[in-house]
Write a protein that holds these residues in place. Structure first.
Motif: not given
Length: 213
Positions: A168-190
């Motif tokens: 829930y928190g991750f989804i919310w944060w991704v949406q916030q980052l998108q609004q800030k113009g963040v292009r990419l979220i590094d998740c490091q490894i699969y």
């Protein structure tokens, strides 16, 4: 100044071995850490080991516009099941991530030395936390390093104490980052968990291209 630049120098990520290990040693000084993240490198090691620096190929990433939200999660979000804050209790999130029991892992890589380093990064504004609350209880969260100039967020770890809290928190944060113009979220490894949310593997070279400014 030349000596200072040399102090925080890393080999080029392309010289990492097949597992992604690039370099061994050094410290976790905040300048070294920021220099590492800006060059697609992150620390990951166990207690008692020297600092190990990694740059895996391929690299697991999430493009915010490709975020996948399941129907069950959409319902939880619609019901506002949890409350979310940002940077309100970084140290508690860090400690919970360190103490979280994880499948196929003995102990934690978030050592006391690592905690101090990321708390320092947080105080300097580079590391950020997301807290997920159920009433007054902290039930989930995540933290990572925000490269503002590159518009990249480097996720480090997350924890959950109740079902779906960290997601829930991750989804919310991704949406916030998108609004800030963040292009990419590094998740490091699969991980299959991240893949279910829309993350995918790209080549190291492709990942590094997003860090160029």
């Amino acid at each position: 100044m030349a000596n200072k630049r040399l102090q925080y120098h890393f080999p080029h990520p392309s010289t990492a071995n097949a597992a992604g290990l690039l370099s061994i040693g050094g410290d976790l000084h905040h300048q070294r850490l920021i220099h590492a993240y800006q060059n697609g490198i992150f620390p990951w090691y166990n207690e008692g080991e020297p600092v190990l620096w990694w740059s895996p190929d391929p690299r697991m990433v999430l493009f915010p516009e490709q975020l996948k939200i399941s129907k069950s999660m959409q319902q939880l979000i619609k019901k506002q099941t949890f409350n979310i804050t940002v940077n309100q209790n970084f140290e508690a999130v860090l400690s919970n991530c360190a103490s979280m029991l994880r499948k196929d892992q003995d102990g934690t890589w978030i050592t006391e030395h690592m905690k101090k380093a990321y708390i320092d990064l947080h105080k300097l504004g580079h590391a950020q936390s997301v807290e997920v609350w159920k009433g007054s209880d902290l039930v989930g969260g995540l933290y990572g390093v925000y490269l503002q100039e590159q518009k990249v967020f480097c996720g480090e770890s997350m924890f959950t104490k109740v079902s779906n809290a960290s997601k829930y928190g991750f989804i919310w944060w991704v949406q916030q980052l998108q609004q800030k113009g963040v292009r990419l979220i590094d998740c490091q490894i699969y991980t299959s968990h991240l893949a279910s949310l829309g993350a995918k593997e790209i080549s190291r070279d492709a990942f590094l291209s997003y860090l160029q400014v």
